[in-house]
Design a protein around this motif. Structure first.
Motif, PDB file in Angstrom:
ATOM      1  N   LEU A  57     -46.425  16.557  23.713  1.00 34.93           N
ATOM      2  CA  LEU A  57     -45.588  15.402  24.231  1.00 34.93           C
ATOM      3  C   LEU A  57     -44.955  14.684  22.922  1.00 34.93           C
ATOM      4  CD1 LEU A  57     -48.284  14.063  26.840  1.00 34.93           C
ATOM      5  CD2 LEU A  57     -46.467  15.611  27.427  1.00 34.93           C
ATOM      6  N   ILE A  58     -43.648  14.394  23.008  1.00 36.53           N
ATOM      7  CA  ILE A  58     -43.101  13.762  21.986  1.00 36.53           C
ATOM      8  C   ILE A  58     -42.957  12.168  22.468  1.00 36.53           C
ATOM      9  CG2 ILE A  58     -41.000  13.421  20.415  1.00 36.53           C
ATOM     10  CD1 ILE A  58     -40.734  16.456  20.311  1.00 36.53           C
ATOM     11  N   VAL A  59     -43.462  11.111  22.035  1.00 33.08           N
ATOM     12  CA  VAL A  59     -43.377   9.987  22.439  1.00 33.08           C
ATOM     13  C   VAL A  59     -42.581   8.989  21.413  1.00 33.08           C
ATOM     14  CG1 VAL A  59     -44.834   8.131  23.236  1.00 33.08           C
ATOM     15  CG2 VAL A  59     -45.655  10.341  23.620  1.00 33.08           C
ATOM     16  N   ASP A  60     -41.607   8.186  21.838  1.00 39.28           N
ATOM     17  CA  ASP A  60     -40.950   7.447  20.884  1.00 39.28           C
ATOM     18  C   ASP A  60     -41.951   6.211  20.647  1.00 39.28           C
ATOM     19  OD1 ASP A  60     -39.322   5.511  19.600  1.00 39.28           O
ATOM     20  OD2 ASP A  60     -37.693   5.728  21.147  1.00 39.28           O
ATOM     21  N   ALA A  61     -42.686   6.185  19.465  1.00 41.07           N
ATOM     22  CA  ALA A  61     -43.704   5.105  19.129  1.00 41.07           C
ATOM     23  C   ALA A  61     -43.050   3.877  18.666  1.00 41.07           C
ATOM     24  CB  ALA A  61     -44.599   5.877  18.075  1.00 41.07           C
ATOM     25  N   VAL A  77     -44.843   6.344   5.745  1.00 38.69           N
ATOM     26  CA  VAL A  77     -46.270   6.806   5.864  1.00 38.69           C
ATOM     27  C   VAL A  77     -47.293   5.821   6.347  1.00 38.69           C
ATOM     28  CG1 VAL A  77     -48.209   7.656   4.136  1.00 38.69           C
ATOM     29  CG2 VAL A  77     -45.751   8.435   3.926  1.00 38.69           C
ATOM     30  N   PRO A  78     -47.159   4.586   6.059  1.00 36.86           N
ATOM     31  CA  PRO A  78     -48.159   3.589   6.711  1.00 36.86           C
ATOM     32  C   PRO A  78     -48.094   3.522   8.168  1.00 36.86           C
ATOM     33  CG  PRO A  78     -47.067   2.574   4.494  1.00 36.86           C
ATOM     34  CD  PRO A  78     -46.386   4.018   4.767  1.00 36.86           C
ATOM     35  N   ASP A  79     -46.678   3.812   8.570  1.00 34.96           N
ATOM     36  CA  ASP A  79     -46.569   3.841   9.972  1.00 34.96           C
ATOM     37  C   ASP A  79     -47.393   5.120  10.721  1.00 34.96           C
ATOM     38  OD1 ASP A  79     -45.407   1.782  11.176  1.00 34.96           O
ATOM     39  OD2 ASP A  79     -43.300   2.966  11.530  1.00 34.96           O
ATOM     40  N   ALA A 135     -47.028  13.731  14.247  1.00 39.45           N
ATOM     41  CA  ALA A 135     -45.877  13.015  14.150  1.00 39.45           C
ATOM     42  C   ALA A 135     -44.843  13.860  13.820  1.00 39.45           C
ATOM     43  CB  ALA A 135     -45.850  11.821  13.122  1.00 39.45           C
ATOM     44  N   SER A 136     -43.653  13.630  14.430  1.00 43.70           N
ATOM     45  CA  SER A 136     -42.336  14.396  14.131  1.00 43.70           C
ATOM     46  C   SER A 136     -41.429  13.674  13.632  1.00 43.70           C
ATOM     47  CB  SER A 136     -41.748  15.109  15.437  1.00 43.70           C
ATOM     48  OG  SER A 136     -40.607  15.782  15.126  1.00 43.70           O
ATOM     49  N   GLY A 137     -40.796  13.997  12.480  1.00 42.47           N
ATOM     50  CA  GLY A 137     -39.735  13.251  11.689  1.00 42.47           C
ATOM     51  C   GLY A 137     -39.879  13.219  10.147  1.00 42.47           C
ATOM     52  N   TRP A 138     -39.098  12.381   9.547  1.00 44.38           N
ATOM     53  CA  TRP A 138     -38.678  12.543   7.943  1.00 44.38           C
ATOM     54  C   TRP A 138     -39.289  11.278   7.436  1.00 44.38           C
ATOM     55  CZ3 TRP A 138     -37.727  16.945   6.353  1.00 44.38           C
ATOM     56  CH2 TRP A 138     -36.821  17.891   6.817  1.00 44.38           C
ATOM     57  N   PHE A 139     -40.501  10.506   8.182  1.00 45.33           N
ATOM     58  CA  PHE A 139     -40.997   9.295   7.665  1.00 45.33           C
ATOM     59  C   PHE A 139     -41.707   9.601   6.293  1.00 45.33           C
ATOM     60  CE2 PHE A 139     -43.991  11.838  10.027  1.00 45.33           C
ATOM     61  CZ  PHE A 139     -45.224  11.571   9.246  1.00 45.33           C
ATOM     62  N   PHE A 140     -42.201  10.789   6.023  1.00 48.75           N
ATOM     63  CA  PHE A 140     -42.864  10.936   4.560  1.00 48.75           C
ATOM     64  C   PHE A 140     -41.953  10.913   3.423  1.00 48.75           C
ATOM     65  CE2 PHE A 140     -41.831  14.830   6.614  1.00 48.75           C
ATOM     66  CZ  PHE A 140     -41.171  15.616   5.384  1.00 48.75           C
ATOM     67  N   LEU A 141     -40.667  10.698   4.021  1.00 43.54           N
ATOM     68  CA  LEU A 141     -39.678  10.471   2.479  1.00 43.54           C
ATOM     69  C   LEU A 141     -39.634   9.083   2.114  1.00 43.54           C
ATOM     70  CD1 LEU A 141     -36.861  13.150   3.617  1.00 43.54           C
ATOM     71  CD2 LEU A 141     -38.877  13.543   2.089  1.00 43.54           C
TER      72      LEU A 141
END
Length: 379
Positions: free
Chosen positions: A121-125, A146-148, A160-166
């Motif tokens: 399930l992909i959830v808009d956090a 990354v803190p998120d 998680a899905s996305g590019w937050f780690f950049l």
């Protein structure tokens, strides 16, 4: 390119900060067009990890059944279209064809069709907390940094899905001793130093030697024989190819918890640039294109400024120009590689059009690069 199909992506990250799936966003005018494009990419399909297929703004329809889906493919069903008659008709047919389903933008009050097993399930956090008792593994989307991500995992998300780690990584430091050792090796190889001299440096760190040989012998490299030693590698590959693989070693040297995802992304950028640039540059320059893409995240991987990291390496001018100032002959290809990491297909189409590269060429090089990066073992 108005009717062209273009594919962008974002990675799916597990609790250990590793990429464990790839989410492909298919930008097409119709489901049948999307199917045609996906079928044409069967021979370069990334098979190491599960692949989520998002049709972006399209309602999934029975046309999707015409796709010969690879075994690791998972089709996303958006919550907004889950009650659509065509989607309701499609869901049991996909399950009957043994195609796994993911539910996108799941919410607390989502009414689900009965007897459907959802894998993810992909959830808009950004908009809501993790729903109680989710009917599948929960993936947070829309994280800032990354803190998120850490907070989302603490809340109970499975990944998680996305590019937050950049984002959210400090880059004020200088090269660590382990990184400096690899840079020293790269400089020796670039000036064609004696093999004995390079071997002396390698013997000071057995772990580096092991990782270098592991990467060279990886499936993605496609060698016909196994490389047994550094001296053997020089004989088979030559100094130019070794320089490329030392760049992989440098990219993979970080011990930051977020490093595995960064490493894989950097290598995918490099491989894409190498593949897509083959029609524009002599064969001898393709390794430089690879290094440009791989080093585009070096500041995040090493925790040092890009300027200070590159100063130690004395890289060729086109690489330095593309990385530091965004100029030079390699820069348009780096911009194209970065545009794959987006939902913006219009920008991707524009950049490809300026280089007179077809959507099919972009998609093919994209998936080939992803397959290659997935084949290497990071972390």
């Amino acid at each position: 390119m108005s009717n062209a199909v273009l594919i962008t992506r974002e990675p799916v990250i597990n609790k250990q900060h590793k990429i464990t799936a790839n989410r492909l966003i298919v930008h097409a005018a119709s489901v049948s067009q999307a199917v045609e494009a996906l079928d044409s990419l069967a021979e370069v399909w990334p098979s190491t990890h599960p692949v989520f297929i998002s049709l972006y703004k399209l309602v999934p329809t029975p046309d999707l059944l015409n796709w010969i889906a690879p075994a690791n493919a998972m089709v996303e069903i958006p919550t907004q279209s889950i009650a659509h008659p065509l989607t309701l008709t499609l869901i049991p047919q996909l399950l009957a064809a043994n195609i796994s389903l993911n539910l996108t933008w799941y919410q607390h009050d989502t009414v689900l069709p009965p007897n459907v097993q959802w894998r993810f399930l992909i959830v808009d956090a950004k908009r809501q907390h993790l729903p109680a008792d989710p009917p599948g593994l929960s993936i947070a989307w829309g994280l800032t940094d990354v803190p998120d991500f850490r907070n989302a995992i603490a809340e109970g998300y499975d990944g998680a899905s996305g590019w937050f780690f950049l984002r959210g990584v400090k880059t004020d430091g200088k090269l660590a001793p382990s990184h400096a050792q690899i840079v020293r090796l790269m400089n020796l190889v670039r000036r064609n130093a004696e093999v004995r001299e390079i071997e002396t440096v390698l013997k000071q760190d057995v772990a580096l030697s092991y990782k270098l040989l592991r990467y060279i012998n990886s499936a993605g490299f496609g060698l016909m024989c196994e490389i047994q030693s550094f001296r053997h590698a020089v004989t088979i590959l030559g100094y130019e190819k070794l320089n490329k693989w030392l760049s992989v070693l440098l990219v993979s040297a970080s011990r930051d918890p977020s490093a595995p995802a960064l490493m894989q992304t950097a290598i995918a950028r490099g491989r894409f640039m190498e593949k897509i640039g083959a029609a524009f540059f002599d064969k001898g320059e393709l390794d430089n294109l690879f290094i440009t893409g791989a080093f585009s995240l070096l500041h995040l991987l090493l925790g040092a400024s890009l300027q200070s990291a590159l100063e130690e390496m004395h890289l060729p001018t086109p690489i330095a120009d593309a990385l530091i100032t965004g100029d030079g002959v390699y820069a348009p290809f780096l911009k194209l590689a970065k545009a794959l990491e987006s939902f913006d297909d219009k920008q991707l189409a524009q950049l490809a059009g300026e280089l007179h590269i077809s959507p099919d060429q972009v998609n093919r090089a994209h998936l080939e690069a992803l397959s290659f990066a997935d084949s290497l073992q990071f972390g």
